[in-house]
Design a protein around this motif. Structure first.
Motif, PDB file in Angstrom:
ATOM      1  N   LYS A  75      39.682  52.957  19.259  1.00  0.00           N
ATOM      2  CA  LYS A  75      40.435  54.189  19.031  1.00  0.00           C
ATOM      3  C   LYS A  75      39.667  55.190  18.175  1.00  0.00           C
ATOM      4  CE  LYS A  75      44.889  55.908  17.306  1.00  0.00           C
ATOM      5  NZ  LYS A  75      46.223  55.524  16.790  1.00  0.00           N
ATOM      6  N   LYS A 214      27.421  56.229  30.871  1.00  0.00           N
ATOM      7  CA  LYS A 214      28.804  56.389  30.427  1.00  0.00           C
ATOM      8  C   LYS A 214      28.883  56.675  28.938  1.00  0.00           C
ATOM      9  CE  LYS A 214      31.205  53.636  33.947  1.00  0.00           C
ATOM     10  NZ  LYS A 214      32.085  52.468  34.199  1.00  0.00           N
ATOM     11  N   GLU A 218      30.735  59.950  27.539  1.00  0.00           N
ATOM     12  CA  GLU A 218      31.913  59.808  26.668  1.00  0.00           C
ATOM     13  C   GLU A 218      31.682  60.436  25.300  1.00  0.00           C
ATOM     14  OE1 GLU A 218      35.884  58.607  26.002  1.00  0.00           O
ATOM     15  OE2 GLU A 218      34.685  58.557  27.841  1.00  0.00           O
ATOM     16  N   ARG A 296      35.314  51.125  24.833  1.00  0.00           N
ATOM     17  CA  ARG A 296      35.872  52.451  25.140  1.00  0.00           C
ATOM     18  C   ARG A 296      34.987  53.192  26.137  1.00  0.00           C
ATOM     19  NH1 ARG A 296      38.860  56.844  21.361  1.00  0.00           N
ATOM     20  NH2 ARG A 296      38.608  58.651  22.723  1.00  0.00           N
ATOM     21  N   PHE A 299      35.892  51.244  29.512  1.00  0.00           N
ATOM     22  CA  PHE A 299      37.302  51.324  29.923  1.00  0.00           C
ATOM     23  C   PHE A 299      38.031  52.333  29.032  1.00  0.00           C
ATOM     24  CE2 PHE A 299      35.738  46.989  30.659  1.00  0.00           C
ATOM     25  CZ  PHE A 299      35.911  46.881  32.027  1.00  0.00           C
ATOM     26  N   PRO A 300      37.837  53.630  29.282  1.00  0.00           N
ATOM     27  CA  PRO A 300      38.365  54.650  28.356  1.00  0.00           C
ATOM     28  C   PRO A 300      39.848  54.953  28.514  1.00  0.00           C
ATOM     29  CG  PRO A 300      37.161  55.689  30.151  1.00  0.00           C
ATOM     30  CD  PRO A 300      37.010  54.214  30.347  1.00  0.00           C
ATOM     31  N   GLU A 301      40.524  54.361  29.499  1.00  0.00           N
ATOM     32  CA  GLU A 301      41.898  54.753  29.800  1.00  0.00           C
ATOM     33  C   GLU A 301      42.961  53.787  29.266  1.00  0.00           C
ATOM     34  OE1 GLU A 301      42.382  57.643  31.089  1.00  0.00           O
ATOM     35  OE2 GLU A 301      40.241  57.995  31.408  1.00  0.00           O
ATOM     36  N   VAL A 303      45.914  52.259  27.250  1.00  0.00           N
ATOM     37  CA  VAL A 303      47.014  52.847  26.467  1.00  0.00           C
ATOM     38  C   VAL A 303      47.166  52.111  25.145  1.00  0.00           C
ATOM     39  CG1 VAL A 303      49.489  53.329  26.432  1.00  0.00           C
ATOM     40  CG2 VAL A 303      48.185  53.588  28.568  1.00  0.00           C
TER      41      VAL A 303
END
Length: 480
Positions: A75, A214, A218, A296, A299-301, A303
């Motif tokens: 996060k 990536k 990002e 991150r 797999f940035p999505e 929740v």
């Protein structure tokens, strides 16, 4: 479900191996063979250097380090990795500062409460310490249950509730069939599994073909991921410095790490434990948090940030090898739960019930301790049924509460013989009440974690009462 089979095989094998190992070690401990209760509670002075290092770091490393920590790194970015590495000197502080003092004690103790009771001879202090320890450990055990259940459900595909049930049954199987010695040997084995599993996972992540592209994409979209202050400047310097107190200096007040000092073999073991422990702690801190940050990128999505470690294991590995790799974080969670569960149950029995019933037989003490383990497990399981999105804050809050209660009474008890039980009691109560009051102040005032003002206030109250007591004692002598 395929990935669940290797995990169950690992848990069964480690249970059998450590119990056989523990039985052989216990048979060599002739000093305690005639006291079943004490043998179950502490196991004698048997911790050598590498074993001491592994069990200390494995106990300190928990779901907060393998689930909550990587989730926070996911996060907040690389800043959280930097924040986490602050805790690396914890082994040097615990073994180097407190270790020689506990080793020099003429009497052997089964629990930290037993030592506090002997040192201060204050029944109120012992009772509050026992109550604080049990409540704090129940909260931390619930966090471990959440982490373990999320791991099992995220990697194997079973429901969270079923994962929780499997984990709880496994925990009880480990703790009910052993004792302190068995728990320590289990922690050592699981510490080695943790380290190997983490290294494998990091290598798998680093060998992903599109990781570099990536990462560039990002971080260009969210450059704060590389900032030491994290995404949204959530990790300012006041927070960084206060976290040094919370996860480094303050750990000298954590009962489940300090109880290891009651079973250290000799000073040579302390020195070797500091070297090995610092190295192991560095690797076990850096690698999982770095995995969370790199997760991150891949797999940035997500929740729920806490799902990053299960996601990495499930998505980057085949089901069978995912199950093999899952043993590492499961071992991390288990190594903390068994220690806290045993110590909280032992404290209730040894420091509470046995005081009112001193003639209770060793066998009854052990049986009652096992019953208490089941009760504590049920309470923690109830709290874990509806988990929050991020467990790291609950874990850190419980860390801080235990430190606010125990840190200054432990340090004063070891280094300042003139400090009385009343002064230690005032420090304990003022630390606990101020920490709980400050914990409700959200957001944190000036970015400082509540543990810092709570410890400052607690120390001030201890010193103030100590000065007043000495002044009154001098006046009494003068008047006579």
């Amino acid at each position: 479900m395929t990935s669940l089979i290797p995990v169950l095989i690992y848990l069964a094998l480690s249970l059998v191996i450590t119990r056989i190992w523990s039985a052989r070690q216990s048979s060599q401990s002739a000093l305690l063979n005639d006291d079943k209760a004490k043998r179950f509670f502490i196991g004698g002075a048997f911790l050598g250097g590498p074993l001491l290092a592994l069990t200390l770091v494995a106990t300190y490393t928990s779901a907060g380090s393998f689930i909550g920590g990587p989730g926070a790194a996911y996060k907040y970015g690389l800043g959280w990795v930097w924040l986490a590495v602050i805790q690396v000197p914890v082994v040097i502080l615990t073994l180097g500062v407190l270790g020689p003092k506990f080793l020099a004690q003429k009497q052997r103790y089964s629990t930290i409460i037993e030592w506090l009771d002997n040192r201060y001879n204050n029944s109120w202090l012992s009772s509050i310490a026992m109550l604080s320890l049990v409540i704090g450990f129940v909260a931390m055990i619930a966090v471990q249950f959440i982490g373990g259940a999320r791991l099992l459900s995220g990697v194997t595909g079973i429901s969270y509730e079923l994962g929780l049930g499997v984990f709880v049954v496994t925990v009880l199987a480990y703790t009910l069939t052993g004792g302190f010695r068995a728990v320590v040997l289990t922690d050592a084995l699981q510490g080695m599994v943790m380290l190997m599993g983490l290294i494998i996972l990091l290598m798998v992540i680093l060998t992903q073909p599109d990781l570099a592209s990536k990462l560039a994409s990002e971080t260009s979209n969210t450059p704060e991921l590389l900032s030491p202050h994290g995404v949204g400047d959530a990790l300012g310097w006041p927070m960084m410095l206060s976290f040094w107190v919370l996860i480094c200096f303050g750990t000298m007040g954590l009962p489940h790490t300090i109880v290891r000092l009651l079973a250290v073999k000799d000073s040579k073991s302390l020195k070797r434990g500091m070297i090995w422990g610092t190295l192991i702690c560095f690797l076990m801190t850096l690698i999982p948090h770095l995995c969370g940050f790199l997760g991150r990128i891949l797999f940035p999505e997500l929740v729920i940030p806490d799902q990053i470690m299960p996601t990495l294991i499930a998505q980057l590995m085949t089901p069978f090898w995912a199950g093999i790799l899952l043993a590492a974080p499961i071992a991390a969670v288990m190594s903390s739960v068994d220690s806290m569960l045993l110590q909280s149950a032992v404290s209730i029995v040894r420091d509470g019930i046995v005081k009112t019933r001193p003639n209770m037989t060793p066998t009854h003490q052990v049986r009652l301790t096992q019953v208490m383990m089941i009760v504590i497990t049920a309470l923690a399981c109830f709290w874990a049924i509806e988990p929050p999105d991020m467990i790291v804050w609950i874990n850190l809050a419980a860390f801080g509460a235990l430190q606010a209660v125990f840190l200054w009474p432990i340090i004063a008890g070891l280094f300042f013989p003139s400090v009385s039980g009343q002064s230690a009691l005032i420090a304990m109560c003022s630390g606990m009440l101020s920490y709980l009051a400050l914990q409700l102040q959200i957001p944190l005032q000036a970015g400082i974690h509540p543990i810092v003002p709570a410890l400052v206030f607690s120390l001030s109250m201890l010193l103030l009462n100590h000065i007043i007591e000495h002044a009154l004692a001098k006046r009494t002598v003068t008047n006579q």
